[in-house]
Every structure is written in C-alpha cells, then in structure tokens.
Write a protein that holds these residues in place. Sequence first.
Motif, short mmCIF file in Angstrom:
data_model
loop_
_atom_site.label_atom_id
_atom_site.label_comp_id
_atom_site.label_asym_id
_atom_site.label_seq_id
_atom_site.Cartn_x
_atom_site.Cartn_y
_atom_site.Cartn_z
N UNK A 20 0.84 -1.21 0.00
CA UNK A 20 0.00 0.00 0.00
C UNK A 20 0.87 1.25 0.00
N UNK A 21 1.92 1.24 0.81
CA UNK A 21 2.83 2.39 0.84
C UNK A 21 3.51 2.55 -0.52
N UNK A 25 3.70 5.98 -3.12
CA UNK A 25 4.94 6.68 -3.40
C UNK A 25 5.11 6.88 -4.90
N UNK A 26 5.71 7.99 -5.28
CA UNK A 26 5.99 8.18 -6.71
C UNK A 26 7.08 7.21 -7.15
N UNK A 31 16.29 5.34 -7.66
CA UNK A 31 16.19 4.65 -6.38
C UNK A 31 15.11 3.58 -6.42
N UNK A 32 13.98 3.91 -6.99
CA UNK A 32 12.86 2.97 -7.11
C UNK A 32 13.29 1.74 -7.92
N UNK A 33 13.97 1.98 -9.01
CA UNK A 33 14.43 0.89 -9.85
C UNK A 33 15.47 0.03 -9.14
N UNK A 89 -0.68 -2.77 -12.73
CA UNK A 89 -1.80 -1.81 -12.74
C UNK A 89 -1.29 -0.38 -12.73
N UNK A 90 -0.28 -0.12 -11.92
CA UNK A 90 0.30 1.23 -11.86
C UNK A 90 0.91 1.61 -13.21
#
Length: 136
Positions: A20-21, A25-26, A31-33, A89-90
């Motif tokens: 959920x978090x 978050x964008x 960093x996300x990758x 989905x995102x």
Amino acid sequence: METGQLAIKILLIVIFAAFAIFLMLPGRGARHLAIRRLLMVLLLILLVLAVVFPSAVTSIAQLLGVGRGTDLLLYALIVVFIGNSLVVQRRHRKTEQEVTQIARQLAILRAPDPATLDLSSGGTTTRREAGSEPGE
C-alpha cells in the motif's frame, strides 16, 4: 484467532501494508528501480535456497505457524502475484495517461486553423477547399 498462525498473519499484513505504501509513493526514479532490482535478486536467492534446502522451508513454515513448507510457498506466491499485479496496474494507468496526452496533442496539431474555416458550410470546409480563395 489461532495463536499458532499469529506470526504468518503479522508478516502478511506487514507485506501488504508495504504494498500500500509502495502504491502511494511516486515511482520511476533510479532509487525505485534499484530497490526493485534488489528485491528481485533477493527473491531469486530465496527461491534457489528453497530448492536446495526444502526441509529449511518446512522448518521456517512451522516457525511462522504454517503447517507445511508448500503452504508457505503458496503464501509467498500469492504475495508475489499481488505485488506484480499492483505494479502492472500502476504501469498501465501511467501508460493510459501518456496515451491520453499524446492523443490530445495530436488532436490539437490536426485541428484546422480557425481563420481558414468557411463557417457558412457548417465549419467543415476550408475556404481553400471550397475554391473561394481570393485571387482565383
């Protein structure tokens, strides 16, 4: 609630809260990758260990209050499936937004120039098409 399954329930709730978090978050940053790649490597290492040491999976399952190792693997599969579904989905939502933006830009680029519209014919024919250009 059975106290023997309390550990797995808490673990699953924590994982789903993390999902959920993650959704709030964008994304799309370096960093996300990097986090996603590290999680994939960790998951692959855990899968290799589960194949090499199947009795360890059963021991961990019993420690968490799950009866068998296969049940624990099923829980893990469900967690990975839900996580993947959320990511897809995102990504799909972002792609739809990009397609909408491109369609809007294309519609604006292809829109006829209001100065050349012949309003007497319902606004669908330009003066040049109707042959009423000055000097003809």
